[in-house]
Design an enzyme around this catalytic site. Structure first.
Site, short mmCIF file in Angstrom:
data_model
loop_
_atom_site.label_atom_id
_atom_site.label_comp_id
_atom_site.label_asym_id
_atom_site.label_seq_id
_atom_site.Cartn_x
_atom_site.Cartn_y
_atom_site.Cartn_z
N GLY A 75 37.20 92.37 12.47
CA GLY A 75 36.25 93.29 11.69
C GLY A 75 35.44 94.26 12.80
N THR A 76 35.49 93.67 13.92
CA THR A 76 35.04 94.70 15.07
C THR A 76 35.85 96.15 15.17
OG1 THR A 76 34.32 92.66 16.41
CG2 THR A 76 34.39 95.00 17.49
N ASN A 155 24.68 89.02 9.13
CA ASN A 155 25.22 87.76 9.38
C ASN A 155 24.17 86.75 9.63
OD1 ASN A 155 25.14 90.15 11.44
ND2 ASN A 155 25.60 88.34 12.96
N GLN A 183 30.64 90.01 6.07
CA GLN A 183 29.85 88.88 5.65
C GLN A 183 29.83 88.96 4.20
OE1 GLN A 183 29.04 86.41 7.20
NE2 GLN A 183 29.21 86.92 9.57
N HIS A 205 38.81 86.06 9.17
CA HIS A 205 38.35 84.72 9.55
C HIS A 205 36.93 84.37 8.79
CE1 HIS A 205 35.56 85.30 12.74
NE2 HIS A 205 35.90 86.54 12.80
N THR A 241 52.77 96.66 16.02
CA THR A 241 53.71 95.66 15.15
C THR A 241 52.77 95.11 14.38
OG1 THR A 241 55.30 95.55 17.00
CG2 THR A 241 55.34 93.90 15.30
N CYS A 329 21.97 84.27 24.85
CA CYS A 329 21.83 83.77 26.20
C CYS A 329 22.00 84.97 27.19
CB CYS A 329 22.65 82.82 26.59
SG CYS A 329 21.66 81.34 26.93
#
Ligand code: PLP
Length: 395
Positions: A75-76, A155, A183, A205, A241, A329
């Site tokens: 997606g990125t 998300n 999403q 995914h 490829t 974090c």
């Protein structure tokens, strides 16, 4: 990992289990039919047909024409490729990109990078429920705008955004419209051929295809400049490829998502609502984050006030329950997520935000276990929280 205790996986917005049907379909393309789909010889060359079959399935899933689908690695990549292409193909005086404050880092951090390169990036704010300020959107999208990119579904909260209205605003100003549908795909119904979206990115995914494959939709007639430059694969629009096994896997995952769309989404929504309602009933001081009227059927985001989300996640983990907190974090301090901050969620709630996200593989037993276990966890953590003690004392 085999033989470990049962995992209750409620983190499907992070990633999903690859559908067993997709895995089975992919396997021969690793070891038996491992050729290069761009080869002249038959062994590889005949895989071009397999790639096109995968493309047709993904196109069907999105309600698009196969020629409008470019396979990507994730997606990125689709998000980056769409925005950078839009900046390349638009008139040079257009140097502005309009996004929202709640985009995924795939867009937000690209925006920061573009600012360093001299572009202007403006962010449409959201209200306390995470709803987009459309008046501000109207003001921001103007003749200097090259591209508007607003996610279809968030998300963290599952909030849905009015992509068609935004595309309309973009087009009126002569700009392109892209949406990050990572999403949304597979969770809400749409047919791109009936819509006004110029570019849209998805990621395999998130809908039971493997990690490492995605697709970018580029509406026919929209000019596109490749992001990954090299060979002539994907009709010169994305070099590298072709990833035949993953394309096969994504095709099967797309077919599965379409086949049982209504039934599965109703099933998932029922489980999500049951968890949501029972947790709110069982635990005091729970705040709902997001717009419950307009959100994905599989997501709920709840703040257990006056305690840390990380602590909740760690305790749930002991019971095999997987969920997410929005915190990042960074530099040793647990900052609430940019989405919670954009919504102005109070400090005492933003830190305790937990996202539960479902898929077709969840069961009623998963929900029952969380409802059984979580109230005790929250009570235990609150018992040692000075913020909770303070709140109780002032009540
Ligand atoms: N956009 C959204 C809304 C996401 O939720 C994600 C992943 O969480 C991405 C983009 C990035 O997708 P990928 O992991 O395939 O690069």
């Amino acid at each position: 990992m085999k033989g470990e205790e049962r995992v209750i996986y409620l983190d499907n917005n992070a990633t999903t289990r690859t559908a067993p049907e997709a895995v089975a379909a992919m396997l021969p393309y690793f070891s038996e039919y491992y050729g290069n789909a761009s080869s002249i010889h038959k062994f590889g060359g005949r895989l071009a047909k397999v790639v096109e079959e995968g493309r047709a399935k993904v196109a069907g899933f999105l309600g698009a024409d196969p020629s409008e689908i470019i396979f990507t690695s994730c997606g990125t990549e689709g998000d980056n490729a769409a925005i950078l292409s839009a900046l390349d193909v638009c008139p040079k005086r257009r140097r502005k990109i309009v996004i929202s404050t709640v985009e995924h880092p795939a867009i937000l951090n690209l925006g920061k990078d573009l600012e360093r390169r001299g572009y202007t990036v403006v962010k449409i704010p959201v209200d306390s429920l995470g709803r987009l300020d459309m008046d501000r959107a109207r003001e921001m999208i103007d003749e200097e705008t090259a591209v508007v990119s607003v996610m279809w579904a968030n998300n963290e909260t599952g909030n849905l955004y009015p992509v068609e209205a935004l595309a309309e605003l973009a087009h009126r100003a002569g700009a392109l419209f892209h949406t990050d549908a990572v999403q949304a795909a597979g969770k809400i119904p749409f047919k791109l051929r009936d819509m006004n979206i110029d570019m849209l990115s998805v990621s395999g995914h998130k809908f039971h295809a493997p990690k490492g494959i995605g697709a970018l939709y580029v509406r026919r007639g929209v000019r596109f400049r490749p992001f990954v430059v090299g060979g002539h694969q994907e009709r010169g629009r994305r070099a590298g490829t072709e990833n035949v096994p993953y394309i096969v896997g994504m095709g099967v995952a797309a077919e599965l998502a379409m086949a049982n769309f209504e039934t599965e989404n109703n099933y998932v929504r029922k489980l999500r609502d049951d968890l949501h309602n029972r947790l709110i009933a069982a635990i005091p001081s729970v705040r709902v984050n997001g717009d419950v009227e307009h959100r994905l059927p599989n997501t709920t985001n709840l703040s257990f006030e006056y305690i840390e989300g990380e602590s909740i996640l760690m305790h749930m983990d002991i019971h095999g329950i997987c969920a997410s907190s929005g915190s990042a974090c960074t530099t040793g301090s647990l900052e609430p997520s940019h989405v919670m901050r954009a919504m102005g969620v109070p400090y005492t709630a933003a830190h305790g935000a937990i996202r539960f996200s479902f898929s077709r593989y969840n069961t009623q037993e998963d929900v029952d276990t969380v409802v059984e276990v979580l109230p005790g966890i929250i009570e235990k953590i609150r018992a040692i929280s000075p913020y909770w003690a303070d709140f109780v004392a002032k009540r």
